[in-house]
Design a protein around this motif. Structure first.
Motif, PDB file in Angstrom:
ATOM      1  N   TYR A 233      24.057 -12.288   2.418  1.00  0.00           N
ATOM      2  CA  TYR A 233      23.597 -11.768   3.703  1.00  0.00           C
ATOM      3  C   TYR A 233      22.126 -12.104   3.938  1.00  0.00           C
ATOM      4  CZ  TYR A 233      22.530  -8.504   7.474  1.00  0.00           C
ATOM      5  OH  TYR A 233      22.116  -7.956   8.657  1.00  0.00           O
ATOM      6  N   LEU A 234      21.331 -12.078   2.879  1.00  0.00           N
ATOM      7  CA  LEU A 234      19.926 -12.481   3.006  1.00  0.00           C
ATOM      8  C   LEU A 234      19.825 -13.951   3.400  1.00  0.00           C
ATOM      9  CD1 LEU A 234      16.917 -11.883   2.721  1.00  0.00           C
ATOM     10  CD2 LEU A 234      17.140 -12.357   0.263  1.00  0.00           C
ATOM     11  N   MET A 235      20.657 -14.792   2.809  1.00  0.00           N
ATOM     12  CA  MET A 235      20.674 -16.210   3.187  1.00  0.00           C
ATOM     13  C   MET A 235      21.079 -16.374   4.650  1.00  0.00           C
ATOM     14  SD  MET A 235      22.473 -17.806  -0.231  1.00  0.00           S
ATOM     15  CE  MET A 235      22.403 -19.496   0.384  1.00  0.00           C
ATOM     16  N   TYR A 236      22.018 -15.547   5.105  1.00  0.00           N
ATOM     17  CA  TYR A 236      22.444 -15.600   6.505  1.00  0.00           C
ATOM     18  C   TYR A 236      21.302 -15.213   7.439  1.00  0.00           C
ATOM     19  CZ  TYR A 236      24.688 -13.943  10.799  1.00  0.00           C
ATOM     20  OH  TYR A 236      25.022 -13.718  12.108  1.00  0.00           O
ATOM     21  N   ARG A 237      20.570 -14.165   7.088  1.00  0.00           N
ATOM     22  CA  ARG A 237      19.448 -13.730   7.930  1.00  0.00           C
ATOM     23  C   ARG A 237      18.323 -14.753   7.949  1.00  0.00           C
ATOM     24  NH1 ARG A 237      16.962  -7.939   7.831  1.00  0.00           N
ATOM     25  NH2 ARG A 237      15.802  -9.085   9.417  1.00  0.00           N
ATOM     26  N   GLU A 238      18.153 -15.461   6.845  1.00  0.00           N
ATOM     27  CA  GLU A 238      17.109 -16.482   6.783  1.00  0.00           C
ATOM     28  C   GLU A 238      17.568 -17.820   7.354  1.00  0.00           C
ATOM     29  OE1 GLU A 238      13.978 -16.188   5.851  1.00  0.00           O
ATOM     30  OE2 GLU A 238      14.205 -14.037   5.465  1.00  0.00           O
ATOM     31  N   GLN A 239      18.782 -17.838   7.924  1.00  0.00           N
ATOM     32  CA  GLN A 239      19.349 -19.044   8.540  1.00  0.00           C
ATOM     33  C   GLN A 239      19.437 -20.206   7.543  1.00  0.00           C
ATOM     34  OE1 GLN A 239      17.175 -19.986  12.118  1.00  0.00           O
ATOM     35  NE2 GLN A 239      17.543 -17.988  13.049  1.00  0.00           N
ATOM     36  N   LEU A 240      19.850 -19.879   6.327  1.00  0.00           N
ATOM     37  CA  LEU A 240      19.979 -20.883   5.272  1.00  0.00           C
ATOM     38  C   LEU A 240      21.422 -21.325   5.069  1.00  0.00           C
ATOM     39  CD1 LEU A 240      17.500 -19.355   2.657  1.00  0.00           C
ATOM     40  CD2 LEU A 240      17.083 -21.216   4.276  1.00  0.00           C
ATOM     41  N   ILE A 241      22.357 -20.752   5.845  1.00  0.00           N
ATOM     42  CA  ILE A 241      23.760 -21.150   5.769  1.00  0.00           C
ATOM     43  C   ILE A 241      24.064 -21.997   6.996  1.00  0.00           C
ATOM     44  CG2 ILE A 241      26.140 -20.355   5.595  1.00  0.00           C
ATOM     45  CD1 ILE A 241      25.116 -17.750   4.454  1.00  0.00           C
ATOM     46  N   PRO A 242      24.262 -23.310   6.842  1.00  0.00           N
ATOM     47  CA  PRO A 242      24.426 -24.197   8.008  1.00  0.00           C
ATOM     48  C   PRO A 242      25.578 -23.818   8.919  1.00  0.00           C
ATOM     49  CG  PRO A 242      24.086 -25.457   5.991  1.00  0.00           C
ATOM     50  CD  PRO A 242      24.300 -24.043   5.567  1.00  0.00           C
ATOM     51  N   CYS A 243      26.681 -23.384   8.331  1.00  0.00           N
ATOM     52  CA  CYS A 243      27.859 -23.106   9.143  1.00  0.00           C
ATOM     53  C   CYS A 243      27.795 -21.749   9.832  1.00  0.00           C
ATOM     54  CB  CYS A 243      29.122 -23.172   8.282  1.00  0.00           C
ATOM     55  SG  CYS A 243      29.122 -22.007   6.909  1.00  0.00           S
ATOM     56  N   CYS A 244      26.821 -20.905   9.450  1.00  0.00           N
ATOM     57  CA  CYS A 244      26.705 -19.562  10.035  1.00  0.00           C
ATOM     58  C   CYS A 244      25.276 -19.317  10.490  1.00  0.00           C
ATOM     59  CB  CYS A 244      27.118 -18.488   9.024  1.00  0.00           C
ATOM     60  SG  CYS A 244      28.798 -18.662   8.430  1.00  0.00           S
ATOM     61  N   PRO A 245      24.835 -19.951  11.568  1.00  0.00           N
ATOM     62  CA  PRO A 245      23.468 -19.727  12.022  1.00  0.00           C
ATOM     63  C   PRO A 245      23.262 -18.303  12.487  1.00  0.00           C
ATOM     64  CG  PRO A 245      24.695 -20.942  13.662  1.00  0.00           C
ATOM     65  CD  PRO A 245      25.583 -20.851  12.463  1.00  0.00           C
ATOM     66  N   SER A 246      22.103 -17.751  12.131  1.00  0.00           N
ATOM     67  CA  SER A 246      21.785 -16.380  12.505  1.00  0.00           C
ATOM     68  C   SER A 246      21.282 -16.336  13.927  1.00  0.00           C
ATOM     69  CB  SER A 246      20.741 -15.816  11.546  1.00  0.00           C
ATOM     70  OG  SER A 246      20.303 -14.553  11.969  1.00  0.00           O
ATOM     71  N   GLY A 247      21.124 -15.133  14.447  1.00  0.00           N
ATOM     72  CA  GLY A 247      20.603 -14.954  15.789  1.00  0.00           C
ATOM     73  C   GLY A 247      19.112 -15.213  15.833  1.00  0.00           C
ATOM     74  N   THR A 248      18.495 -14.888  16.978  1.00  0.00           N
ATOM     75  CA  THR A 248      17.068 -15.086  17.160  1.00  0.00           C
ATOM     76  C   THR A 248      16.299 -14.184  16.214  1.00  0.00           C
ATOM     77  OG1 THR A 248      17.473 -15.547  19.475  1.00  0.00           O
ATOM     78  CG2 THR A 248      15.190 -15.052  18.844  1.00  0.00           C
ATOM     79  N   PRO A 249      15.293 -14.704  15.488  1.00  0.00           N
ATOM     80  CA  PRO A 249      14.535 -13.874  14.571  1.00  0.00           C
ATOM     81  C   PRO A 249      13.847 -12.741  15.321  1.00  0.00           C
ATOM     82  CG  PRO A 249      14.095 -16.203  14.182  1.00  0.00           C
ATOM     83  CD  PRO A 249      14.867 -16.117  15.456  1.00  0.00           C
ATOM     84  N   ARG A 250      13.690 -11.593  14.624  1.00  0.00           N
ATOM     85  CA  ARG A 250      13.075 -10.430  15.253  1.00  0.00           C
ATOM     86  C   ARG A 250      11.605 -10.691  15.521  1.00  0.00           C
ATOM     87  NH1 ARG A 250       9.928  -7.539  11.799  1.00  0.00           N
ATOM     88  NH2 ARG A 250      10.024  -8.118   9.600  1.00  0.00           N
ATOM     89  N   LEU A 251      11.055  -9.961  16.513  1.00  0.00           N
ATOM     90  CA  LEU A 251       9.641 -10.074  16.838  1.00  0.00           C
ATOM     91  C   LEU A 251       8.816  -9.258  15.862  1.00  0.00           C
ATOM     92  CD1 LEU A 251       9.827  -9.710  20.726  1.00  0.00           C
ATOM     93  CD2 LEU A 251       9.612 -11.816  19.392  1.00  0.00           C
ATOM     94  N   LEU A 252       7.624  -9.745  15.546  1.00  0.00           N
ATOM     95  CA  LEU A 252       6.724  -9.042  14.647  1.00  0.00           C
ATOM     96  C   LEU A 252       5.833  -8.108  15.446  1.00  0.00           C
ATOM     97  CD1 LEU A 252       5.585 -12.011  12.372  1.00  0.00           C
ATOM     98  CD2 LEU A 252       7.393 -10.365  11.931  1.00  0.00           C
ATOM     99  N   ASP A 253       5.499  -6.947  14.863  1.00  0.00           N
ATOM    100  CA  ASP A 253       4.540  -6.086  15.524  1.00  0.00           C
ATOM    101  C   ASP A 253       3.128  -6.635  15.331  1.00  0.00           C
ATOM    102  OD1 ASP A 253       3.610  -5.323  13.004  1.00  0.00           O
ATOM    103  OD2 ASP A 253       5.029  -3.656  12.893  1.00  0.00           O
TER     104      ASP A 253
END
Length: 510
Positions: A233-253
């Motif tokens: 799941y961490l790899m998915y959030r970091e967009q490291l899985i080519p076949c399962c791109p994650s959504g738009t990264p969250r905004l930083l405060d």
């Protein structure tokens, strides 16, 4: 506030990574302490002698050492690091699931060896990743990381105990049952002990009891299964899985943006330094660095002496956890077997509490001060155990104190050496490998000495090892001073070279 806002902000920014590495180390702690209590049941399962079974566990420890040595290879990118963690954590679950199916000691040895390799890779990568993320602020987070090892090692005997066979391979009574409990308690935290008791000698003339320990291994596999899922799941959030791109990264405060911009300004210099010094890689990649000839002697001695200190202190941890039961039931202490069986649990509980206590202490005090206090405390404790070697009450008190003092030496040493080298050396790989080697070697060495010289040599060995470790640490402090002087001299030379060049550029512009 209890913690600086900057530390809290750092944790918030890297919470997902940090929590994932902590969960991996909790699973790692479960794996380390889970196998020891089941050794006699596995002996029955494989129809082997106790000597053969202990060498199976030795194979696991040896491969864990190899995995720790080569684990830094996967640190090159975040993708390779997380992929290695995912595969290693998944392998551990698979191995524990198939252990009940291993009815041959050789097959069991191969399975244990594979799990040892996976655990070694996890050990190195998790330490390196946390040091890379937090760098000079890593001491607090490393203490928490190693707290989860102790917590896992404390919890695992509670999981396995209901499934252990009380009579080994048969319904023994009297002295036979006492022998079973003796070896089970002795091997609960020390799989590397050279005894040979043929299975037939223990089960002769009795009916064979069906063991239910396989349920414990399957529970262990299920408990460990969320770990590779968390890494995936961490790899998915970091967009490291080519076949399962994650959504738009969250905004930083705004605080995170400020810190991000500050690190972005420093980033090129840090990356350049890591490239020049070799970064955090495996021991073999560090040895192949082309710039090693330009580095001072103090750079190498800091690696060597830091590793040797942990070789001694982690060796004490392994030997004490493994042989304190043997020492307690033998003369002159001669404690009842059930009473002595609590000593190893008290030792691990003290290590867990000590690592938890070290989290706020590492924020308030420098790692070098904590190291001096812990090493001196360990020596004084073992000395008092030698003086009051017939006092059973002080044996329990001393076991608790010994666990407290030894608990945080590894994370403190890791933070200290990385800080000395400005996070440009290979300290993490060297220290993890040295600690694993010390735990493996000292268990065999101390066990052999106890067999030949008697139980009193157990504490004497601990005293000698602790004193050698403290002497090596004094040497580390001296080379730290030499390295600091070298860096100061290098910076002065660089400033002297840059000053004439600046003046020349100024005159030419006129």
């Amino acid at each position: 506030m209890f913690l600086d806002e900057r530390i809290v902000t750092l944790f918030k920014r890297n919470a997902h990574h940090t929590l994932t590495y902590w969960s991996v180390f909790f699973s790692f702690g479960l794996c380390i302490a889970f196998l020891g209590p089941t050794i006699l049941d596995l002996q029955c399962q494989t129809n082997s002698t106790l000597r053969q079974i202990t060498w199976v566990f030795f194979a696991q420890q040896f491969c864990l050492l190899i995995g720790s040595s080569v684990g830094g290879i996967f640190k090159r990118t975040l993708l390779t690091a997380l992929a290695a963690l995912f595969v290693s954590a998944l392998i551990i679950s698979v191995i524990f699931a198939i252990i009940p199916l291993c009815n041959n000691v050789l097959v069991l040895a191969i399975a244990m060896a594979v799990s040892g390799l996976a655990m070694g890779v996890i050990d190195t990568i998790a330490n390196i990743q946390l040091v890379t993320i937090y760098q000079k602020d890593s001491a607090v987070f490393l203490q928490a990381l190693h707290f989860f090892i102790g917590f896992g090692a404390l919890v695992s005997p509670l999981i396995v105990d209901p499934f252990l066979s009380e009579t080994g391979c048969g319904n023994h009574t009297g002295n036979e049952t006492e022998v079973i409990h003796h070896f089970r308690s002795m091997l609960r935290n020390s799989p590397i002990i050279e005894h040979s008791i043929p299975l037939s000698n223990l089960s002769h003339g009795v009916e064979k009891e069906e063991s239910s320990v396989h349920y414990a291994f399957w529970i262990m596999a299920l408990i460990n299964l969320p770990v590779p899922i968390a890494v995936l799941y961490l790899m998915y959030r970091e967009q490291l899985i080519p076949c399962c791109p994650s959504g738009t990264p969250r905004l930083l405060d705004k605080d995170e943006l400020a810190m991000e911009s500050q690190q972005g300004a420093e980033g090129p210099a840090v990356e350049q330094n890591e490239h020049e010094a070799g970064g955090h890689g495996s021991i073999f990649s560090c040895c192949q660095n082309d710039n090693l000839r330009e580095l001072p002697l103090s750079f190498f001695m800091i690696h060597i002496l830091g590793g040797m200190v942990l070789f001694m202190t982690d060796g004490i941890v392994g030997a004490y956890a493994g042989f304190v039961y043997t020492y307690a039931v033998a003369p002159p202490m001669s404690l009842p077997h059930k009473t002595a069986g609590y000593l190893a649990s008290i030792f691990w509980a003290a290590i867990t509490a000590g690592r938890l206590l070290s989290i706020p202490l590492s924020y308030r005090f420098q790692p070098v001060k904590l190291l001096i206090f812990n090493l001196a405390g360990a020596i004084v404790t073992v000395l008092m155990l030698l003086i009051f070697y017939t006092n059973s009450i002080f044996l329990f008190v001393g076991t608790c104190l010994c666990g407290l003092f030894l608990s945080s030496i590894f994370p403190c040493m890791l933070a200290y050496t990385e800080d000395i080298l400005d996070y440009q050396g290979c300290a993490t790989s060297v220290l993890v490998t040295s600690a694993g080697m010390g735990e493996m070697v000292m268990q065999v060495l101390v066990g052999s000495i106890i067999q030949t010289e008697g139980s009193y040599s157990f504490l004497l060995c601990g005293m000698i090892i602790a004193c050698i470790g403290f002497i090596l640490f004094i040497g580390l402090l001296l080379f730290h001073r030499m390295h600091r002087n070298y860096l100061t001299g290098t910076s002065k030379k660089s400033a002297m070279v840059e000053e004439p060049a600046t003046e020349q550029n100024g005159s030419s512009s006129l």
